[in-house]
Design a protein around this motif. Structure first.
Motif, PDB file in Angstrom:
ATOM      1  N   ILE A   8       0.480   5.596   8.114  1.00  0.00           N
ATOM      2  CA  ILE A   8       1.486   5.123   9.188  1.00  0.00           C
ATOM      3  C   ILE A   8       2.490   4.321   8.206  1.00  0.00           C
ATOM      4  O   ILE A   8       1.959   3.752   7.303  1.00  0.00           O
ATOM      5  CB  ILE A   8       1.098   4.417  10.272  1.00  0.00           C
ATOM      6  CG1 ILE A   8       2.029   4.592  11.356  1.00  0.00           C
ATOM      7  CG2 ILE A   8       0.495   3.117   9.861  1.00  0.00           C
ATOM      8  CD1 ILE A   8       1.766   5.590  12.385  1.00  0.00           C
ATOM      9  N   ASN A   9       3.734   4.073   8.830  1.00  0.00           N
ATOM     10  CA  ASN A   9       4.682   3.467   8.143  1.00  0.00           C
ATOM     11  C   ASN A   9       4.808   1.913   9.210  1.00  0.00           C
ATOM     12  O   ASN A   9       4.641   2.428  10.475  1.00  0.00           O
ATOM     13  CB  ASN A   9       6.030   3.931   8.353  1.00  0.00           C
ATOM     14  CG  ASN A   9       6.219   5.160   7.135  1.00  0.00           C
ATOM     15  OD1 ASN A   9       6.206   4.974   6.029  1.00  0.00           O
ATOM     16  ND2 ASN A   9       6.211   6.505   7.687  1.00  0.00           N
ATOM     17  N   ILE A  15       6.091  -3.822  13.066  1.00  0.00           N
ATOM     18  CA  ILE A  15       6.936  -2.696  14.067  1.00  0.00           C
ATOM     19  C   ILE A  15       6.494  -1.158  13.426  1.00  0.00           C
ATOM     20  O   ILE A  15       6.772  -1.048  12.006  1.00  0.00           O
ATOM     21  CB  ILE A  15       8.251  -2.892  14.230  1.00  0.00           C
ATOM     22  CG1 ILE A  15       8.736  -4.159  14.713  1.00  0.00           C
ATOM     23  CG2 ILE A  15       9.191  -1.710  15.045  1.00  0.00           C
ATOM     24  CD1 ILE A  15       8.067  -4.423  16.152  1.00  0.00           C
ATOM     25  N   CYS A  16       5.796  -0.655  14.420  1.00  0.00           N
ATOM     26  CA  CYS A  16       5.478   0.802  13.851  1.00  0.00           C
ATOM     27  C   CYS A  16       6.305   1.903  14.763  1.00  0.00           C
ATOM     28  O   CYS A  16       6.076   2.312  15.846  1.00  0.00           O
ATOM     29  CB  CYS A  16       4.178   0.945  14.082  1.00  0.00           C
ATOM     30  SG  CYS A  16       3.427   2.707  13.715  1.00  0.00           S
ATOM     31  N   GLN A 137      -3.996   3.884   5.342  1.00  0.00           N
ATOM     32  CA  GLN A 137      -2.545   3.949   4.278  1.00  0.00           C
ATOM     33  C   GLN A 137      -1.667   3.183   5.159  1.00  0.00           C
ATOM     34  O   GLN A 137      -1.099   4.216   6.016  1.00  0.00           O
ATOM     35  CB  GLN A 137      -2.431   5.044   3.608  1.00  0.00           C
ATOM     36  CG  GLN A 137      -3.699   5.878   2.758  1.00  0.00           C
ATOM     37  CD  GLN A 137      -3.062   7.263   2.155  1.00  0.00           C
ATOM     38  OE1 GLN A 137      -2.128   7.450   1.983  1.00  0.00           O
ATOM     39  NE2 GLN A 137      -4.138   7.747   1.798  1.00  0.00           N
ATOM     40  N   ILE A 138      -1.241   2.061   4.876  1.00  0.00           N
ATOM     41  CA  ILE A 138      -0.064   1.427   5.368  1.00  0.00           C
ATOM     42  C   ILE A 138       0.913   1.162   4.721  1.00  0.00           C
ATOM     43  O   ILE A 138       0.924   0.877   3.531  1.00  0.00           O
ATOM     44  CB  ILE A 138      -0.369   0.074   6.163  1.00  0.00           C
ATOM     45  CG1 ILE A 138      -1.678   0.159   6.691  1.00  0.00           C
ATOM     46  CG2 ILE A 138       0.698  -0.354   6.820  1.00  0.00           C
ATOM     47  CD1 ILE A 138      -2.140  -1.355   7.274  1.00  0.00           C
ATOM     48  N   CYS A 139       2.126   2.073   5.064  1.00  0.00           N
ATOM     49  CA  CYS A 139       3.489   1.750   4.044  1.00  0.00           C
ATOM     50  C   CYS A 139       4.294   0.664   4.998  1.00  0.00           C
ATOM     51  O   CYS A 139       4.796   1.071   6.151  1.00  0.00           O
ATOM     52  CB  CYS A 139       4.207   3.264   3.980  1.00  0.00           C
ATOM     53  SG  CYS A 139       5.656   2.997   3.018  1.00  0.00           S
ATOM     54  N   ILE A 140       4.240  -0.306   4.125  1.00  0.00           N
ATOM     55  CA  ILE A 140       5.149  -1.482   4.566  1.00  0.00           C
ATOM     56  C   ILE A 140       6.703  -1.343   4.033  1.00  0.00           C
ATOM     57  O   ILE A 140       6.789  -1.522   2.726  1.00  0.00           O
ATOM     58  CB  ILE A 140       4.345  -2.799   4.381  1.00  0.00           C
ATOM     59  CG1 ILE A 140       3.099  -2.770   4.965  1.00  0.00           C
ATOM     60  CG2 ILE A 140       5.374  -3.953   4.844  1.00  0.00           C
ATOM     61  CD1 ILE A 140       2.303  -3.898   4.581  1.00  0.00           C
ATOM     62  N   HIS A 141       7.468  -1.357   4.746  1.00  0.00           N
ATOM     63  CA  HIS A 141       8.921  -1.214   4.456  1.00  0.00           C
ATOM     64  C   HIS A 141       9.537  -2.661   4.404  1.00  0.00           C
ATOM     65  O   HIS A 141       9.287  -3.489   5.490  1.00  0.00           O
ATOM     66  CB  HIS A 141       9.687  -0.338   5.495  1.00  0.00           C
ATOM     67  CG  HIS A 141       9.369   1.083   5.557  1.00  0.00           C
ATOM     68  ND1 HIS A 141       9.956   1.908   4.654  1.00  0.00           N
ATOM     69  CD2 HIS A 141       8.350   1.683   6.088  1.00  0.00           C
ATOM     70  CE1 HIS A 141       9.298   3.203   4.857  1.00  0.00           C
ATOM     71  NE2 HIS A 141       8.377   2.892   5.514  1.00  0.00           N
ATOM     72  N   GLU A 145      12.297  -5.502  11.790  1.00  0.00           N
ATOM     73  CA  GLU A 145      12.958  -4.600  12.808  1.00  0.00           C
ATOM     74  C   GLU A 145      13.235  -5.446  13.897  1.00  0.00           C
ATOM     75  O   GLU A 145      14.083  -5.414  14.852  1.00  0.00           O
ATOM     76  CB  GLU A 145      12.235  -3.445  13.138  1.00  0.00           C
ATOM     77  CG  GLU A 145      12.985  -2.559  14.310  1.00  0.00           C
ATOM     78  CD  GLU A 145      14.054  -1.757  13.866  1.00  0.00           C
ATOM     79  OE1 GLU A 145      14.594  -1.407  14.690  1.00  0.00           O
ATOM     80  OE2 GLU A 145      14.374  -1.928  12.429  1.00  0.00           O
ATOM     81  N   GLY A 146      12.382  -6.401  14.284  1.00  0.00           N
ATOM     82  CA  GLY A 146      12.630  -7.213  15.559  1.00  0.00           C
ATOM     83  C   GLY A 146      12.207  -6.969  16.882  1.00  0.00           C
ATOM     84  O   GLY A 146      11.859  -7.683  17.883  1.00  0.00           O
TER      85      GLY A 146
END
Length: 183
Positions: A8-9, A15-16, A137-141, A145-146
């Motif tokens: 997931i992102n 925030i997902c 698997q966490i993709c952290i951007h 986002e708030g």
């Protein structure tokens, strides 16, 4: 036995939301490879309906290789959709779940074949609470986002994870690979 991989992102503030993030060429290539190494992907209704966007690029390619490659990968992988409201999927490679989530996933894990990929926040939360996730698997951007859905807002119990590896992209996004520590 097949593994359940929750991928997931998420933004720095947790925030997902599939409509936020930095979806660059590297990230699309990463997810194309992940899908190509998986045997099935599980979705909840909301995420599934968002992912149907990719069908448009199958019919009319964008000309961007990384986008078109991802569209082809997502089109060909079998998808199981968990929904109480959908009557049909409208996608040849997608079916509605025949059983509840726990029974379906336990049965899938017992089968031979490639791993089981999970790409919906709601399904990931349920599987964490059922102790059925084998890898996270966490993709952290690198953004705040708030507002929006929090990934971990409905977790019932504490779960400890061990970091397996990381993968960094030019955008500053990073994938953290975790495995639950089972006691």
């Amino acid at each position: 036995m097949r593994k359940v991989i929750a991928a997931i992102n998420m933004t720095l503030d947790g925030i997902c939301d599939h409509t936020v993030g930095i979806p660059d060429e590297d990230l699309h290539q990463h997810y194309t490879e992940l899908i190509d190494h998986s045997g099935v992907i599980l979705y909840g209704r909301t995420t599934y309906q968002l992912m149907q966007f990719w069908q448009t690029l199958i019919k009319e390619p964008s000309g961007e290789k990384y986008m078109d490659d991802f569209a082809k990968a997502i089109d060909r992988i079998p998808k199981i959709v968990f929904s109480h409201t959908l009557q049909s999927t409208g996608w040849e490679s997608a079916t509605l779940a025949a059983q509840d989530l726990e029974k379906e996933v336990v049965a899938l894990k017992q089968q031979s074949g490639k791993d089981i990929l999970v790409g919906s926040r709601s399904i990931i939360i349920q599987l964490i609470n059922l102790n059925l996730v084998d890898e996270f698997q966490i993709c952290i951007h690198p953004m705040l986002e708030g507002k929006g859905p929090q990934l971990f807002d409905k977790i019932k119990d504490r779960t400890v994870y061990r970091l397996l590896k990381t993968k960094t992209f030019g955008s500053g996004s990073i994938v953290l690979y975790y495995q639950p520590v089972r006691t």
